[in-house]
Design an enzyme around this catalytic site. Structure first.
Site, short mmCIF file in Angstrom:
data_model
loop_
_atom_site.label_atom_id
_atom_site.label_comp_id
_atom_site.label_asym_id
_atom_site.label_seq_id
_atom_site.Cartn_x
_atom_site.Cartn_y
_atom_site.Cartn_z
CG PHE A 15 -1.43 -1.34 1.62
CD1 PHE A 15 -2.00 -2.20 0.69
CD2 PHE A 15 -1.28 -1.79 2.92
CE1 PHE A 15 -2.43 -3.46 1.06
CE2 PHE A 15 -1.69 -3.05 3.30
CZ PHE A 15 -2.27 -3.90 2.37
CB CYS A 16 2.26 3.55 -1.48
SG CYS A 16 1.93 3.20 -3.21
CG ASN A 17 3.11 2.90 5.20
OD1 ASN A 17 4.24 2.79 5.69
ND2 ASN A 17 2.16 3.59 5.81
#
Length: 789
Positions: free
Chosen positions: A421-423
């Site tokens: 999740f782009c984290n």
């Protein structure tokens, strides 16, 4: 019925009815939408309003008409009102999204003499990107606990030596709500950092470590990434006053996209002072073409940073986004609970309900089906939002890959998010991946962000995320729970093939000798002239430099030039191709039972006259010749779509040193019937074999031993193995009926310990590699023996 089933819903029956009317497309598309942290859904009245406004109003460039500029300013005032502040305290700079807002801060924040940059580990990738352009003395990563300690009295008293002033400006960036787990950072932290600094600098990532001042010689500023938080929570900037706030409006309203904002406090505005490397139209008082002289505007902050023409048509639609939200979920007249507070209560209740239901899912041996990723559970709304992150466990305690969950969910009409999740910081933290394992995942195994390489050495490389919006219903949550229960607890677990359960040495001697004397043979040849359509079965077929002659030489594309596959149109499997001496014949085995014929050979004049079209297969560009209007109309009629075209490949793609037709990965896909047999489906074995759309079908007598091959020969043709085929949800489509069922995918994942591998890709050895003359015509013939080299 659990207690949570009986919780009083946040919305009244009338409110829920109004909300449901705004999202009828979900029912029409039989979709359950559970990715509101990615983007929420727009109300249908929003886009209807946009259409009416665009039809009736004349809205010019704001640099042309002051009235458009006034309209844009109304939106600025509404944004400030929505966040409980005013123009005297904050200014609104429009950006493309929250990432662009973070970039603006990184480019222009003045760190002074020795200021440092601090960011929380559990931050969006865009915050990591800020590190590339900041001009700070040191860059530090803070763990969540190092920030939350501020709430426990561990403060730094900034006492300047000899009454001197601060020598630098330090910037601290963190997310109000983690987009991975939904954890909410205590917003009281903002003022504590501004007033008292940091008790811990964190881990030094780059630059010089400050060993002298211990943070006492800095002014501290806070940049709050509120993109995830503001979508479903009230943000009161009168109570909490970060220096910078980053937003994306599509996360709040769903529409329009491409508009975000940076809210800058009066205190923060003083620090956006680094010289600009670029300026655009609307940001200057003057500039010379014949010299380098120019002067930036300084009448307002946003005029200095909003380069060029704003997306004004999108910006004006934000007003309708605010109106729709406040109309559908008005402030409660009895309790005074605000619109966004009600949204927050609703999504938190759903998240808590989902966690409660998933906790009850266990295998017969007591192994929980779900592993959750959160900090404090779902007891306090002040610390947890409407996001549930998890992975699915196997009965033995292993992991099911997130790619499989995504495919199974898709088959059930459920849209959710998988991966990191782009984290990446939160991903590493929750999955307990040390730095060495991160290197294995990203550098050695070749995983990249956004791919489906979901398990490495049995360990997950990402997770499943479910997130809620105000339009999410309890029935949506139940559908997800039912899917997981049906797919992983209630379905029959396939038994291992007897050859795997009993080792070969345990077989009777007669069978051992018989097994040793048997050689697997090529049982079936399948050619797919039109990509994603039915197979042409043959006993003998010629080879070319690209593989089987005519295999995937044609493809159907939509009006946008994108390849049409069974993932989008299952009726493609009903198009049955055949080839005679001069023609390709397509028969539609559906309602019409119609057919059409195309010539295999075209004259030079016909080739010159044919339209040239471009598309992509697996990110590789291809060029083809349009096969004409007649077959296009035939496709539209039988598939029930508009704008379809049939292309024939006219240029060859290159994968490594081997030429490919329109296949995805390699020249041939080989499947072992023994491996298919081990799945033990109730349908006929031939139907299951067809699901895998292989060119070559063999039977070795032992399932999955093809996964150990490195090279092989069939007759006098030699091949090398490129690797296992990573399956997608297309194998869940019955190739004879077009019906979908998730059992195929879930069963393979269990047999392969969470991976979705089935079949192998092979490539014919070239003349350079095997001294074979590719110009000489060779044939593959069913019945030829297979030798493993």
């Amino acid at each position: 019925m659990s207690k949570l089933d009986m919780d009083t819903p946040e919305f009244s029956a009338n409110e829920q009815e109004l909300i449901d009317k705004e999202f009828t497309r979900l029912e029409r598309n039989q979709s359950t939408y559970l990715d509101h942290a990615g983007t929420t859904l727009y109300a249908e009245s929003q886009v209807a309003h946009a259409a009416v406004q665009l039809h009736h109003d004349v809205i010019s460039n704001p640099h042309t008409s002051r009235s458009t500029g006034d309209y844009v300013d109304q939106v600025r005032f509404k944004i400030l009102e929505f966040f409980h502040t005013q123009a005297e305290d904050y200014q609104v700079i429009f950006t493309a999204n929250a990432s662009a807002a973070l970039r603006l801060v990184a480019e222009h924040f003045d760190f002074g003499d020795k200021g440092n940059f601090h960011y929380c580990q559990e931050n969006h990738t865009s915050v990591l990107g800020m590190r590339q352009m900041i001009q700070a003395n040191g860059t530090y990563m803070l763990r969540r606990e190092e920030l939350s300690e501020l709430r426990e009295g561990h403060r730094v008293r900034r006492v300047m030596a000899n009454g001197s002033s601060s020598t630098g400006n330090s910037l601290v960036v963190f997310s109000a709500q983690c987009n991975f787990s939904g954890y909410k950072m205590p917003l009281e932290t903002i003022q504590l950092i501004q007033d008292d600094g940091l008790p811990h600098f964190g881990k030094l990532i780059a630059g010089q470590e400050d060993k002298e001042t211990n943070g006492t010689a800095y002014n501290y500023y806070v940049c709050l990434d509120a993109a995830s938080y503001a979508a479903t929570n009230p943000l009161d900037l009168q109570k909490y006053k970060p220096d910078f706030v980053c937003l994306s409006f599509y996360k709040i309203f769903g529409y329009p996209t491409g508009v975000g904002a940076l809210l800058v406090s009066r205190r923060g505005a003083e620090l956006l002072s680094r010289p600009r490397q670029f300026y655009g139209g609307g940001t200057i008082n003057y500039a010379y073409a014949h010299a380098m002289d120019y002067k930036l505007r300084n009448t307002s902050l946003h005029e200095r940073f909003e380069d060029g023409t704003l997306p004004f048509l999108s910006i004006v639609e934000l007003l309708e986004g605010f109106r729709s939200l406040e109309r559908l979920i008005p402030t409660n007249s009895n309790t005074g609970i605000s619109t966004m507070d009600r949204v927050s209560r609703h999504v938190f209740t759903l998240a808590r309900y989902l966690e409660n239901q998933l906790k009850q899912l266990k295998y017969a041996n007591g192994q929980p089906l779900i592993q959750f990723y959160n900090h404090q559970g779902y007891e306090q709304r002040s610390r947890q939002g409407g996001i549930v992150a998890f992975n699915v466990r196997t009965e033995s305690g292993g992991y099911v890959g997130f790619a499989e969950i995504a495919c199974v969910a898709s088959l059930h009409g459920i849209l959710l998010r998988t991966g990191c999740f782009c984290n990446v910081g939160a991903c590493q933290r929750y999955l307990q991946l040390d730095d060495q394992m991160m290197d294995v995942i990203y550098k050695r195994s070749g995983r990249i962000c956004g791919d489906y390489n979901d398990l490495i050495d049995g360990q997950p490389t990402g997770a499943v995320r479910v997130s809620f919006g105000y339009m999410t219903r309890t029935s949506d949550v139940r559908k997800l729970v039912e899917m997981l229960e049906k797919s992983y607890l209630s379905s029959r677990s396939p038994e291992r093939w007897r050859f795997i359960e009993k080792q070969a040495s345990q077989l009777p001697k007669a069978l051992q000798q018989r097994a040793q004397s048997l050689r697997p043979r090529l049982l079936e040849l399948a050619i797919f002239p039109v990509k994603s359509c039915a197979a042409l079965k043959a006993k003998k077929w010629p080879l070319t430099a690209q593989g089987l002659k005519y295999d995937r030489e044609w493809m159907i594309v939509d009006r946008n030039g994108l390849a049409l596959t069974q993932k989008r149109c299952t009726d493609l499997c009903l198009i049955q191709p055949s080839i005679d001496k001069d023609n390709l014949i397509l028969m539609f085995n559906g309602d019409t039972n119609s057919s059409i014929s195309l010539p295999l050979f075209l004259s030079d004049d016909d080739l010159q006259a044919a339209a040239r079209c471009r598309s992509k297969i697996c990110r590789q560009p291809i060029e083809g010749s349009d096969c004409g209007d007649q077959v296009a109309q035939w496709l539209d009629q039988n598939l029930g779509l508009d704008g379809l075209r049939l292309l024939r490949q006219s240029t060859q793609r290159s994968s490594s040193s081997h030429q490919l037709s329109l296949v995805n990965q390699a020249q041939f896909l080989l499947v072992n019937r023994s491996s298919v047999r081990s799945l033990q489906f109730e349908e006929p074995l031939d139907e299951t074999v067809d699901r895998f759309r292989a060119n070559l079908i063999i039977d070795t007598g032992a399932p999955f031993d093809e996964l150990d091959y490195t090279s092989l020969s069939i007759g006098r043709i030699h091949f090398k193995v490129e690797g296992p085929c990573q399956r997608c949800d297309m194998i869940c489509i019955n190739q004879r009926t077009g019906e979908r069922s998730p059992e195929t995918l879930t069963t393979i994942s269990r047999l392969q310990k969470g991976k979705m591998r089935f079949g192998i890709y092979i490539t014919r050895l070239t003349d350079k590699e095997d001294n074979a003359e590719l110009n000489e015509e060779y044939h593959l013939i069913c019945g030829e023996t297979l030798e493993v080299d």
